[in-house]
Motif scaffolding. Sequence first.
Motif, short mmCIF file in Angstrom:
data_model
loop_
_atom_site.label_atom_id
_atom_site.label_comp_id
_atom_site.label_asym_id
_atom_site.label_seq_id
_atom_site.Cartn_x
_atom_site.Cartn_y
_atom_site.Cartn_z
N ILE A 153 0.84 -1.20 0.00
CA ILE A 153 0.00 0.00 0.00
C ILE A 153 0.88 1.25 0.00
CG2 ILE A 153 -1.63 1.36 1.38
CD1 ILE A 153 -2.95 -1.19 2.22
N GLN A 154 0.57 2.16 -0.90
CA GLN A 154 1.31 3.41 -1.01
C GLN A 154 0.37 4.58 -0.71
OE1 GLN A 154 4.61 3.54 -1.68
NE2 GLN A 154 4.72 1.29 -1.85
N ILE A 155 0.91 5.59 -0.01
CA ILE A 155 0.13 6.80 0.30
C ILE A 155 0.72 7.95 -0.49
CG2 ILE A 155 -0.68 8.34 2.13
CD1 ILE A 155 -0.21 6.11 4.13
N ASP A 156 -0.10 8.57 -1.34
CA ASP A 156 0.38 9.68 -2.14
C ASP A 156 0.25 11.00 -1.38
OD1 ASP A 156 -2.32 10.21 -2.19
OD2 ASP A 156 -2.60 9.58 -4.28
N THR A 157 0.59 12.09 -2.04
CA THR A 157 0.57 13.40 -1.38
C THR A 157 -0.81 13.77 -0.86
OG1 THR A 157 2.37 14.14 -2.82
CG2 THR A 157 1.12 15.84 -1.65
N SER A 158 -1.83 13.53 -1.70
CA SER A 158 -3.19 13.84 -1.26
C SER A 158 -3.61 12.95 -0.11
CB SER A 158 -4.16 13.67 -2.44
OG SER A 158 -4.16 12.32 -2.91
N GLY A 159 -3.11 11.72 -0.09
CA GLY A 159 -3.41 10.81 1.02
C GLY A 159 -2.86 11.33 2.34
N ALA A 180 -9.39 -5.33 16.58
CA ALA A 180 -9.86 -6.67 16.20
C ALA A 180 -11.32 -6.62 15.75
CB ALA A 180 -9.71 -7.62 17.39
N THR A 181 -12.14 -5.85 16.45
CA THR A 181 -13.56 -5.76 16.08
C THR A 181 -13.74 -5.08 14.73
OG1 THR A 181 -14.12 -5.58 18.43
CG2 THR A 181 -15.82 -4.97 16.86
N ALA A 182 -13.03 -3.97 14.52
CA ALA A 182 -13.16 -3.25 13.25
C ALA A 182 -12.71 -4.11 12.08
CB ALA A 182 -12.33 -1.96 13.31
N ILE A 183 -11.63 -4.87 12.24
CA ILE A 183 -11.17 -5.76 11.17
C ILE A 183 -12.21 -6.82 10.87
CG2 ILE A 183 -9.47 -7.53 10.57
CD1 ILE A 183 -7.39 -5.87 12.10
N ALA A 184 -12.77 -7.43 11.93
CA ALA A 184 -13.77 -8.47 11.74
C ALA A 184 -15.00 -7.96 11.02
CB ALA A 184 -14.15 -9.06 13.11
N LEU A 185 -15.40 -6.72 11.29
CA LEU A 185 -16.62 -6.16 10.70
C LEU A 185 -16.42 -5.68 9.27
CD1 LEU A 185 -18.02 -4.09 13.71
CD2 LEU A 185 -18.91 -6.25 12.82
N LEU A 186 -15.23 -5.22 8.94
CA LEU A 186 -15.03 -4.54 7.66
C LEU A 186 -14.25 -5.33 6.62
CD1 LEU A 186 -14.22 -0.93 8.96
CD2 LEU A 186 -16.37 -1.75 7.96
N GLN A 187 -13.59 -6.43 7.02
CA GLN A 187 -12.72 -7.12 6.08
C GLN A 187 -13.48 -7.77 4.92
OE1 GLN A 187 -10.57 -10.19 8.14
NE2 GLN A 187 -12.42 -11.20 8.91
N ASN A 188 -14.78 -7.96 5.09
CA ASN A 188 -15.58 -8.52 3.99
C ASN A 188 -16.21 -7.45 3.11
OD1 ASN A 188 -15.12 -11.21 4.82
ND2 ASN A 188 -16.79 -11.09 6.30
N HIS A 189 -16.03 -6.19 3.48
CA HIS A 189 -16.61 -5.09 2.71
C HIS A 189 -15.54 -4.26 2.00
CE1 HIS A 189 -20.58 -5.67 4.58
NE2 HIS A 189 -19.92 -5.91 5.70
N PHE A 190 -14.31 -4.32 2.47
CA PHE A 190 -13.19 -3.59 1.89
C PHE A 190 -12.00 -4.54 1.81
CE2 PHE A 190 -15.87 -0.44 3.93
CZ PHE A 190 -15.91 0.61 3.02
N PRO A 191 -11.02 -4.24 0.97
CA PRO A 191 -9.81 -5.07 0.93
C PRO A 191 -9.19 -5.17 2.33
CG PRO A 191 -9.84 -3.56 -0.92
CD PRO A 191 -10.99 -3.17 -0.05
N ALA A 192 -8.89 -6.39 2.75
CA ALA A 192 -8.41 -6.61 4.11
C ALA A 192 -7.14 -5.81 4.41
CB ALA A 192 -8.15 -8.11 4.34
N ALA A 193 -6.25 -5.71 3.44
CA ALA A 193 -5.00 -4.97 3.66
C ALA A 193 -5.28 -3.50 3.91
CB ALA A 193 -4.08 -5.15 2.46
N VAL A 194 -6.26 -2.94 3.18
CA VAL A 194 -6.61 -1.53 3.37
C VAL A 194 -7.21 -1.33 4.76
CG1 VAL A 194 -8.12 0.33 2.57
CG2 VAL A 194 -6.92 -1.11 0.91
N VAL A 195 -8.07 -2.25 5.17
CA VAL A 195 -8.70 -2.15 6.49
C VAL A 195 -7.66 -2.22 7.59
CG1 VAL A 195 -10.27 -3.29 8.11
CG2 VAL A 195 -10.90 -3.07 5.70
N ILE A 196 -6.75 -3.18 7.50
CA ILE A 196 -5.71 -3.33 8.53
C ILE A 196 -4.83 -2.09 8.59
CG2 ILE A 196 -3.66 -4.65 9.19
CD1 ILE A 196 -5.03 -7.12 7.93
N SER A 197 -4.42 -1.59 7.44
CA SER A 197 -3.57 -0.41 7.41
C SER A 197 -4.29 0.81 7.96
CB SER A 197 -3.11 -0.14 5.97
OG SER A 197 -2.38 -1.23 5.46
N ALA A 198 -5.56 0.97 7.58
CA ALA A 198 -6.33 2.13 8.05
C ALA A 198 -6.52 2.09 9.57
CB ALA A 198 -7.69 2.16 7.35
N ILE A 199 -6.78 0.90 10.09
CA ILE A 199 -7.00 0.78 11.54
C ILE A 199 -5.71 1.06 12.30
CG2 ILE A 199 -7.51 -0.90 13.37
CD1 ILE A 199 -9.57 -2.11 11.39
#
Length: 307
Positions: free
Chosen positions: A32-38, A262-281
């Motif tokens: 995962i890469q974060i650009d300037t706007s990110g 742990a709760t946020a990952i469990a709830l969101l990993q099926n709705h968003f890419p798991a790697a994005v969810v883990i990184s965001a959390i």
Amino acid sequence: MWKKILRWVILGGTLVFLGKALKDHWQEVTNIQIDTSGWAILAIATGVTLLAHTWAGWVWTWILKELNQPVVSIELIQVYLKTNIAKYLPGNIWHHYGRIVAAKNATGSTGAATLSVVLEPLLMAAAALIIVLVFGTQLTAANTNILFLILQFLCLAVVLCALHPWFLNPVIHFVHKLKAKKLDRQGSDSSSNVRIERYPVRPLLGELAFLGLRGAGFILTLFALGPVNADQIPLLLGAFSFAWLLGFVVPGAPGGLGVFEATAIALLQNHFPAAVVISAIALYRLISIVAETAGAALAWLDEYLAK
């Protein structure tokens, strides 16, 4: 004994879950890469989170005013921000202790100070539960079931009724009776007379706004790493509030560390890419700590300059 065992079980379970999630998606996370706007969005998320904590301190002063205690809002907001980082200390009570002492010094009433610190997290939890009940259908496949919707409505009604003075004041009186022996014999403290005179509408709305700001910070963090559609915002707000609520109430998790993630990952990993969810959390936890630290530093600086 059982409480300590429960804490270790919760800690062990969350660490195992988080470790497995990170292990399974480590390669995607590192890509995962974060650009300037990110990075700009992450900076905004930090500012929104800092605003949320400042707002929560202001809402605390509203609670004291609901208890008929005249207070100087800016001074207690400074106290709130300075004590906020103490919630990460073992025991998860030191931020409450600091606020009780400060509120007692400001009002002269131990009862009002203690009650305000008890009501503040109670209203926060109620606000989070309200958001979960309103947006919770986004998290379950039962969202079209009429019985589920009726149950959801009944739970919401119970939460709102539980905050009525008819229910809260007897609880306050009971707790006071349990602690009456600890009061001075001359009865100089007026805690036995502290009551909620009306439904705490304003503080409850304030806590709903607090959760909204915290949720906005989380959504911005996720948006910095990947696309978020407008129709996904209710899902994210409901998932965030549920994860925050569990991290708030589960014992043995100072500041919700581990439980929230742990709760946020469990709830969101099926709705968003798991790697994005883990990184965001992970980023949001860092943002929260930075915002709380900045809030405490700014409060100290403002207090220093005022002197």
